[in-house]
Design a protein around this motif. Structure first.
Motif, PDB file in Angstrom:
ATOM      1  N   VAL A   1      69.737  81.704 118.582  1.00  0.00           N
ATOM      2  CA  VAL A   1      70.465  80.427 118.582  1.00  0.00           C
ATOM      3  C   VAL A   1      70.700  79.974 117.143  1.00  0.00           C
ATOM      4  N   GLY A   2      71.940  79.639 116.820  1.00  0.00           N
ATOM      5  CA  GLY A   2      72.283  79.098 115.516  1.00  0.00           C
ATOM      6  C   GLY A   2      72.582  77.619 115.635  1.00  0.00           C
ATOM      7  N   ARG A   3      71.882  76.799 114.889  1.00  0.00           N
ATOM      8  CA  ARG A   3      72.081  75.347 114.915  1.00  0.00           C
ATOM      9  C   ARG A   3      73.030  74.953 113.789  1.00  0.00           C
ATOM     10  N   VAL A   4      74.159  74.360 114.155  1.00  0.00           N
ATOM     11  CA  VAL A   4      75.131  73.907 113.156  1.00  0.00           C
ATOM     12  C   VAL A   4      74.612  72.625 112.539  1.00  0.00           C
ATOM     13  N   ASP A   5      74.045  72.747 111.346  1.00  0.00           N
ATOM     14  CA  ASP A   5      73.473  71.579 110.680  1.00  0.00           C
ATOM     15  C   ASP A   5      74.510  70.789 109.881  1.00  0.00           C
ATOM     16  N   LEU A   6      75.569  71.467 109.478  1.00  0.00           N
ATOM     17  CA  LEU A   6      76.594  70.791 108.676  1.00  0.00           C
ATOM     18  C   LEU A   6      77.963  71.386 108.981  1.00  0.00           C
ATOM     19  N   ASP A   7      78.898  70.520 109.309  1.00  0.00           N
ATOM     20  CA  ASP A   7      80.305  70.893 109.449  1.00  0.00           C
ATOM     21  C   ASP A   7      81.077  69.761 108.786  1.00  0.00           C
ATOM     22  N   TYR A   8      81.316  69.920 107.490  1.00  0.00           N
ATOM     23  CA  TYR A   8      81.787  68.813 106.666  1.00  0.00           C
ATOM     24  C   TYR A   8      83.179  69.065 106.093  1.00  0.00           C
ATOM     25  N   VAL A   9      83.982  68.000 106.067  1.00  0.00           N
ATOM     26  CA  VAL A   9      85.320  68.043 105.485  1.00  0.00           C
ATOM     27  C   VAL A   9      85.404  66.960 104.413  1.00  0.00           C
ATOM     28  N   THR A  10      85.957  67.297 103.275  1.00  0.00           N
ATOM     29  CA  THR A  10      86.094  66.313 102.198  1.00  0.00           C
ATOM     30  C   THR A  10      87.060  65.200 102.632  1.00  0.00           C
ATOM     31  N   PRO A  11      86.904  63.992 102.077  1.00  0.00           N
ATOM     32  CA  PRO A  11      87.738  62.857 102.508  1.00  0.00           C
ATOM     33  C   PRO A  11      89.234  63.136 102.465  1.00  0.00           C
ATOM     34  N   ARG A  12      89.691  63.879 101.470  1.00  0.00           N
ATOM     35  CA  ARG A  12      91.124  64.146 101.335  1.00  0.00           C
ATOM     36  C   ARG A  12      91.690  64.846 102.568  1.00  0.00           C
ATOM     37  N   TYR A  13      90.885  65.701 103.202  1.00  0.00           N
ATOM     38  CA  TYR A  13      91.361  66.460 104.365  1.00  0.00           C
ATOM     39  C   TYR A  13      90.666  66.027 105.645  1.00  0.00           C
ATOM     40  N   ARG A  14      90.159  64.797 105.677  1.00  0.00           N
ATOM     41  CA  ARG A  14      89.426  64.299 106.839  1.00  0.00           C
ATOM     42  C   ARG A  14      90.295  64.230 108.088  1.00  0.00           C
ATOM     43  N   ASP A  15      91.608  64.127 107.934  1.00  0.00           N
ATOM     44  CA  ASP A  15      92.505  64.075 109.098  1.00  0.00           C
ATOM     45  C   ASP A  15      92.818  65.457 109.647  1.00  0.00           C
ATOM     46  N   PHE A  16      92.300  66.497 108.999  1.00  0.00           N
ATOM     47  CA  PHE A  16      92.539  67.861 109.455  1.00  0.00           C
ATOM     48  C   PHE A  16      91.218  68.471 109.920  1.00  0.00           C
ATOM     49  N   THR A  17      91.251  69.719 110.396  1.00  0.00           N
ATOM     50  CA  THR A  17      90.036  70.353 110.923  1.00  0.00           C
ATOM     51  C   THR A  17      89.861  71.747 110.322  1.00  0.00           C
ATOM     52  N   PRO A  18      89.673  71.838 109.000  1.00  0.00           N
ATOM     53  CA  PRO A  18      89.561  73.159 108.376  1.00  0.00           C
ATOM     54  C   PRO A  18      88.352  73.956 108.840  1.00  0.00           C
ATOM     55  N   GLY A  19      87.332  73.276 109.386  1.00  0.00           N
ATOM     56  CA  GLY A  19      86.168  74.003 109.893  1.00  0.00           C
ATOM     57  C   GLY A  19      86.509  74.980 110.997  1.00  0.00           C
ATOM     58  N   GLU A  20      87.635  74.756 111.671  1.00  0.00           N
ATOM     59  CA  GLU A  20      88.018  75.649 112.765  1.00  0.00           C
ATOM     60  C   GLU A  20      88.196  77.088 112.300  1.00  0.00           C
ATOM     61  N   PHE A  21      88.543  77.283 111.032  1.00  0.00           N
ATOM     62  CA  PHE A  21      88.768  78.642 110.532  1.00  0.00           C
ATOM     63  C   PHE A  21      87.465  79.414 110.418  1.00  0.00           C
ATOM     64  N   VAL A  22      86.349  78.718 110.310  1.00  0.00           N
ATOM     65  CA  VAL A  22      85.048  79.395 110.306  1.00  0.00           C
ATOM     66  C   VAL A  22      84.754  79.952 111.696  1.00  0.00           C
ATOM     67  N   TYR A  23      85.010  79.159 112.736  1.00  0.00           N
ATOM     68  CA  TYR A  23      84.675  79.555 114.095  1.00  0.00           C
ATOM     69  C   TYR A  23      85.639  80.585 114.676  1.00  0.00           C
ATOM     70  N   ARG A  24      86.784  80.755 114.056  1.00  0.00           N
ATOM     71  CA  ARG A  24      87.750  81.728 114.587  1.00  0.00           C
ATOM     72  C   ARG A  24      87.195  83.151 114.553  1.00  0.00           C
ATOM     73  N   ASP A  25      86.390  83.459 113.539  1.00  0.00           N
ATOM     74  CA  ASP A  25      85.839  84.801 113.400  1.00  0.00           C
ATOM     75  C   ASP A  25      84.398  84.792 113.875  1.00  0.00           C
ATOM     76  N   SER A  26      84.193  84.969 115.185  1.00  0.00           N
ATOM     77  CA  SER A  26      82.844  84.915 115.735  1.00  0.00           C
ATOM     78  C   SER A  26      81.981  86.063 115.232  1.00  0.00           C
ATOM     79  N   GLY A  27      82.612  87.118 114.713  1.00  0.00           N
ATOM     80  CA  GLY A  27      81.853  88.262 114.214  1.00  0.00           C
ATOM     81  C   GLY A  27      80.894  87.893 113.109  1.00  0.00           C
ATOM     82  N   VAL A  28      81.239  86.863 112.312  1.00  0.00           N
ATOM     83  CA  VAL A  28      80.357  86.480 111.210  1.00  0.00           C
ATOM     84  C   VAL A  28      79.058  85.894 111.741  1.00  0.00           C
ATOM     85  N   PHE A  29      79.098  85.257 112.898  1.00  0.00           N
ATOM     86  CA  PHE A  29      77.881  84.709 113.490  1.00  0.00           C
ATOM     87  C   PHE A  29      77.084  85.803 114.203  1.00  0.00           C
TER      88      PHE A  29
END
Length: 210
Positions: A140-168
Motif C-alpha cells: 500500500v502506498g500512502r499519498v502524503d503530498l499531492d501539491y500544486v503551486t498557486p499559479r497552477y491551482r486551477d489546473f490538475t498537473p498531478g494527474e500526469f503522475v498517476y497516468r503511468d501506473s508502472g512507476v508505482f
C-alpha cells in the motif's frame, strides 16, 4: 451617462483586481471580463484608442484561455520527473511553499521517513507541483503530498503522475490510498485520476507492471 460611468469604473476595477491574482487562469478570466466591459464603455463614449487597446487585450485573453484549457491535459506540455527524496529541486519546492503546503496538507512533514516515491511536475522550465508517496506496508502506498503551486491551482498537473501506473508498481505498490475527507474540489480530482471512495478515505488500484 451616469450608469455608463459606473460601468466604466467596474471594468477598470476588474482589470486592476486581475493583476493581483496569482492563479494564471483566474487572472485571465477576470482580466477578460474587465477588458470587455472597458471596451464597451470606451466605444459608447467614443474614446477609440482605449476601446482598441482593451479590445486587443480581450482577444489576447481569449487566446490564452483557449490555449490553457487545451493544454491542461496534454502530456506534451507537462512533464513528470521521479526524483530522490533528498533531491534539491524537490526540497526547494517544499521549503519555498511550506506555509501553503501546511494549509492544504497539514499532516505532511518533509522530516518524516523517506518517501518510497517522489515526483515533481514541470511545465517547460517551470516547477508546478509535486507528489510524494510513502509505503504503508503490504503493498500500500500512502499519498502524503499531492501539491500544486498557486499559479497552477486551477489546473490538475498531478494527474500526469498517476497516468503511468508502472512507476508505482515498480516500487511494489498494489494500491494507493488517500486518507481523510478531501474538499469537494479535491474529490472531483481524485475521481478523475482513478481513486474511489472507501470507508477509510480514497483508494486506487495499481495495475501490475508489465
Amino acid at each position: 451617462m451616469v450608469w455608463w460611468e459606473i460601468v466604466g469604473w467596474i471594468g477598470s476595477l476588474l482589470v486592476i483586481i486581475s493583476l493581483t491574482q496569482a492563479r494564471v487562469l483566474r487572472f485571465r478570466v477576470i482580466n477578460l471580463v474587465g477588458a470587455v466591459i472597458a471596451t464597451a464603455y470606451n466605444v459608447v463614449i467614443e474614446i477609440w484608442p482605449f476601446a482598441v487597446m482593451n479590445g486587443v487585450i480581450a482577444i489576447i485573453d481569449v487566446y490564452w484561455l483557449v490555449r490553457l484549457q487545451r493544454e491542461r491535459h496534454d502530456a506534451q506540455v507537462y512533464g513528470v520527473l521521479e526524483v530522490p527524496s533528498d533531491d534539491a529541486v524537490l526540497q526547494h519546492l517544499l521549503e519555498s511553499h511550506a506555509p501553503d503546503i501546511a494549509r492544504f496538507h497539514p499532516g505532511f512533514s518533509a522530516a518524516d521517513p523517506a518517501p518510497s516515491a517522489s515526483f515533481v511536475v514541470v511545465r517547460g522550465d517551470e516547477l508546478v507541483g509535486a507528489v510524494v508517496v510513502r509505503s504503508a506496508g503490504d503493498g500500500v502506498g500512502r499519498v502524503d503530498l499531492d501539491y500544486v503551486t498557486p499559479r497552477y491551482r486551477d489546473f490538475t498537473p498531478g494527474e500526469f503522475v498517476y497516468r503511468d501506473s508502472g512507476v508505482f508498481a515498480s516500487h511494489g505498490f498494489r494500491r494507493l490510498v488517500v486518507g481523510g475527507s478531501p474538499a469537494t474540489e479535491a474529490t472531483a480530482y481524485l475521481e478523475r485520476v482513478g481513486f474511489r471512495p472507501t470507508a477509510d478515505g480514497w483508494e486506487r488500484e495499481v495495475p501490475t507492471a508489465a
